[in-house]
Each structure stands twice: as structure tokens, then as C-alpha cells.
Design an enzyme around this catalytic site. Structure first.
Site, PDB file in Angstrom:
ATOM      1  N   LYS A  26      16.105  27.596   5.773  1.00 11.75           N
ATOM      2  CA  LYS A  26      15.262  27.790   6.959  1.00 11.75           C
ATOM      3  C   LYS A  26      15.886  28.943   7.761  1.00 11.75           C
ATOM      4  O   LYS A  26      17.112  29.098   7.784  1.00 11.75           O
ATOM      5  CB  LYS A  26      15.250  26.486   7.779  1.00 11.75           C
ATOM      6  N   SER A  27      15.062  29.725   8.428  1.00 13.90           N
ATOM      7  CA  SER A  27      15.587  30.905   9.126  1.00 13.90           C
ATOM      8  C   SER A  27      16.530  30.521  10.268  1.00 13.90           C
ATOM      9  O   SER A  27      16.268  29.591  11.029  1.00 13.90           O
ATOM     10  CB  SER A  27      14.429  31.737   9.691  1.00 13.90           C
TER      11      SER A  27
ATOM     12  N   ALA B  72       3.177  26.421  13.141  1.00 14.30           N
ATOM     13  CA  ALA B  72       3.800  27.243  14.184  1.00 14.30           C
ATOM     14  C   ALA B  72       5.028  26.479  14.634  1.00 14.30           C
ATOM     15  O   ALA B  72       5.042  25.875  15.704  1.00 14.30           O
ATOM     16  CB  ALA B  72       2.843  27.497  15.344  1.00 14.30           C
TER      17      ALA B  72
ATOM     18  N   LEU C  17      10.434  28.897  14.721  1.00 13.27           N
ATOM     19  CA  LEU C  17      11.795  29.230  14.285  1.00 13.27           C
ATOM     20  C   LEU C  17      12.872  28.309  14.871  1.00 13.27           C
ATOM     21  O   LEU C  17      13.920  28.778  15.338  1.00 13.27           O
ATOM     22  CB  LEU C  17      12.114  30.704  14.614  1.00 13.27           C
TER      23      LEU C  17
ATOM     24  N   CYS D  65       7.646  36.338  10.437  1.00 13.85           N
ATOM     25  CA  CYS D  65       7.044  35.162  11.077  1.00 13.85           C
ATOM     26  C   CYS D  65       5.949  35.657  12.035  1.00 13.85           C
ATOM     27  O   CYS D  65       6.215  36.490  12.899  1.00 13.85           O
ATOM     28  CB  CYS D  65       8.102  34.370  11.841  1.00 13.85           C
TER      29      CYS D  65
ATOM     30  N   THR E 263       3.544  34.034   5.866  1.00 13.31           N
ATOM     31  CA  THR E 263       2.239  33.440   6.163  1.00 13.31           C
ATOM     32  C   THR E 263       1.260  34.433   6.814  1.00 13.31           C
ATOM     33  O   THR E 263       1.658  35.426   7.417  1.00 13.31           O
ATOM     34  CB  THR E 263       2.407  32.245   7.102  1.00 13.31           C
TER      35      THR E 263
ATOM     36  N   GLY F  77       0.019  28.229   1.482  1.00 14.61           N
ATOM     37  CA  GLY F  77      -0.673  27.386   0.499  1.00 14.61           C
ATOM     38  C   GLY F  77      -1.703  28.162  -0.304  1.00 14.61           C
ATOM     39  O   GLY F  77      -1.839  29.387  -0.164  1.00 14.61           O
TER      40      GLY F  77
ATOM     41  N   GLY G 172       1.373  30.589  -1.806  1.00 11.14           N
ATOM     42  CA  GLY G 172       0.368  29.745  -2.443  1.00 11.14           C
ATOM     43  C   GLY G 172       0.555  29.468  -3.917  1.00 11.14           C
ATOM     44  O   GLY G 172      -0.386  29.027  -4.588  1.00 11.14           O
TER      45      GLY G 172
HETATM   46  C1  SIN Z   1       8.501  29.037  11.926  1.00 12.68           C
HETATM   47  O1  SIN Z   1       9.618  28.510  12.028  1.00 12.68           O
HETATM   48  O2  SIN Z   1       7.769  29.144  12.898  1.00 12.68           O
HETATM   49  C2  SIN Z   1       8.019  29.566  10.608  1.00 12.68           C
HETATM   50  C3  SIN Z   1       8.851  30.673  10.130  1.00 12.68           C
HETATM   51  C4  SIN Z   1       8.110  31.812   9.532  1.00 12.68           C
HETATM   52  O3  SIN Z   1       6.876  31.843   9.546  1.00 12.68           O
HETATM   53  O4  SIN Z   1       8.759  32.722   9.045  1.00 12.68           O
END
Ligand code: SIN
Length: 295
Positions: free
Chosen positions: A48-49, A73, A76, A127, A189, A213, A240
Site C-alpha cells: 500500500k502506498s 477513495a 492514501l 492516485c 484507477t 476492476g 482489471g
Molecule cells: C487511495 O489510497 O486512495 C488509493 C490509492 C491510489 O489510487 O493510488
């Protein structure tokens, strides 16, 4: 269906156990879940970022499950530097740290915490719903080049994850390449929203989110195809993917490996499921397949 020979692969300086990588964000928030995905057949995993300061994320609802994908949403959310200890037990494994910042200095600082502890970095310049981060930077070629250089100049393999929410994704891919990226990941996305007709309000707390997806697979294929014609560095296809045939299609567009995210939430064993169909000892070499839809 086309099947390919199994085996390890190195993409953008990162050695992977196979061509299938866990995408950032899904089951990437703990060392234990990342480790589980490796044991369930992922050839590598992206965390995860992680950013320069701890973040709680956006107010909920943060995820909506749609017929053909997920709308998120998250905002992050991350523990920042504390994540270094979280993934310490995974030392030596094919773990790529997804990192973000608002400028090259922040990217360099976050990368510094993980240096020597991960196989590489993936820069989240994509993001679509985090003010000042992600696509806010990743739509500007000069900033993409500078942020990429700030990390790649450390000598650690650097992947750059691109946003599809631009007019010309090749301009961004080329900027990452100039900045020294070892590979580009396409795509993150697609900016999107849904409205609850009952509530007369957007479904997500942040109003806008990112669509992932199966709904975005054709967008991902198109972006990989365009990038393959414009860039020399390897491309990792993402968006996806749910089947072995999707992997082959991404490779024919030009991807050297793929990332899988949303499909994991439906099938925790997706890597094993896809591998069982994709690989055969008498399958063809990937070089025959990668980019074969061009020309
Ligand atoms: C998020 O944590 O909001 C999603 C991260 C991303 O879309 O890169």
C-alpha cells in the site's frame, strides 16, 4: 488459449518469481498479508502506498462495490515511516514499496527510509483523488521526471505507476523514462463517481474516487499499447486483469509483467488460478508474445 513457459523474470531491475504481481493497495497494508500473497503464488508484491507523514485517509464511505469493479477513495491512508518495521520480516523477498510525496524531496526522503529493505520502489504518481499527491503531480511531465529522478538516482530499481486520466499517457511515460525509471506501470484507477439516487448524494465520502476492476481493462490495454510504441523501458500492465487470457492480452499489447489488484478481493487464490492456466512447460517464450499485436 496461448500459454507461456513458467520461470522467474526481472522487470525494471526487480527480480520476480513469475509475471504476476500484487498491485498496490489490495492486501498491502501489513507484512503478514503481503507474505500471504507471496505464499499464494504472487511473483512479487507492491505495498500500500506510503507517504511522508501518517494519513488517516478520506472520510467514508471509501469503497463502493459495483457490478464490474470497485470504486474507491481511500485517501492514501498510511502509517508513514512506521511501515518500515511492518515489512522488515519480508527482507530479501520480491517486495516493492509504493511511495508518494508532494515533490521530489519528499519522494527522496520516503525512499531513503526503505533503502536496502525492499527490492524496488513504485512511485504513486497516479492516485486520482488525493489533493497534492498522485495524479496532481503525475499529470505534469516535468514533475514526473523530477520525482522519478529523485528516487532512481539512488540506484534502486524504480517503477512509476501512471494515471490514465490524461490526454496523452505517452508524454508521461516518456517523462518517467527520462527520469531514470526502470519500468512503467499502467494503469492506476480511472477517476469516477457514482450517486445514490435514494440519498441524492455521491456514494463516496470524497465524492470522487478511482474505478478499478474489469470495467477498466480495455483502458489499461489501450494505455499499454500506446506506451509500448513510445517508450523503451519495460511496461507492467495493470487494470482489471482477472484471467490468464487477460494477462496474455496485456502482454500482446506490450506488457512484460502484470499487476493484479481488484480481482484479489473476489478470489484470494487468483495468482494460483491464473498461473494454472497461463503456464505450461511446453508453452511459448514470452518474447514471442510481448508486443506481438503491434506492427
Ligand atoms: C487511495 O489510497 O486512495 C488509493 C490509492 C491510489 O489510487 O493510488
Amino acid at each position: 488459449m496461448v500459454v507461456i513457459r513458467p520461470g522467474p523474470v526481472t522487470v525494471g531491475g526487480v527480480a520476480l518469481k513469475n509475471h504476476l504481481v500484487l498491485a498496490a493497495g489490495v492486501l498491502g497494508t501489513t507484512g503478514a498479508s503481503l507474505s500471504r500473497m507471496l505464499s499464494l503464488g504472487a511473483g512479487g508484491v507492491v505495498t500500500k502506498s506510503v507517504g511522508p507523514v501518517p494519513k488517516d485517509g478520506h472520510p467514508g464511505p471509501c469503497v463502493a462495490v459495483l457490478d464490474d469493479g470497485l470504486l474507491n477513495a481511500m485517501g492514501l491512508p498510511n502509517p508513514s515511516k512506521d511501515f518500515v518495521e511492518e515489512i522488515a520480516p519480508l527482507a530479501g523477498k520480491p517486495v516493492v514499496a509504493s511511495i508518494f510525496g508532494t515533490n521530489p524531496e519528499e519522494f527522496a526522503a520516503v525512499a531513503g527510509w526503505f533503502t536496502g529493505r525492499v527490492a524496488g520502489f513504485e512511485l504513486n504518481l497516479s492516485c486520482p483523488h488525493a489533493e497534492g499527491y498522485g495524479a496532481a503531480i503525475g499529470t505534469d511531465p516535468k514533475l514526473v521526471e523530477a520525482c522519478t529522478r529523485a528516487v532512481s538516482s539512488t540506484g534502486i530499481p524504480t517503477w512509476v505507476k501512471l494515471t490514465p486520466n490524461v490526454t496523452d499517457i505517452t508524454a508521461i511515460g516518456k517523462a518517467a523514462e527520462r527520469g531514470g525509471a526502470g519500468a512503467i506501470v499502467a494503469i492506476n484507477t480511472v477517476k469516477a463517481m457514482r450517486i445514490s439516487t435514494g440519498l441524492r448524494r455521491p456514494v463516496l465520502g470524497n465524492r470522487y474516487g478511482g474505478l478499478s476492476g474489469t470495467a477498466i481493462f480495455p483502458v489499461g490495454v489501450r494505455c499499454v499499447y500506446e506506451l509500448y510504441e513510445a517508450c523503451k523501458i519495460p511496461i507492467i500492465g495493470c487494470g482489471g486483469i482477472v484471467s490468464a487470457d487477460n494477462v496474455v492480452e496485456m502482454m500482446m499489447a506490450g506488457a512484460r509483467a502484470v499487476e493484479i489488484g481488484s480481482a484479489v478481493s473476489d478470489n484470494i487464490r487468483i495468482f494460483e488460478t491464473i498461473s494454472a492456466e497461463l503456464y505450461a512447460k511446453d508453452g511459448c517464450g514470452v518474447e514471442e508474445i510481448i508486443g506481438c499485436a503491434h506492427g
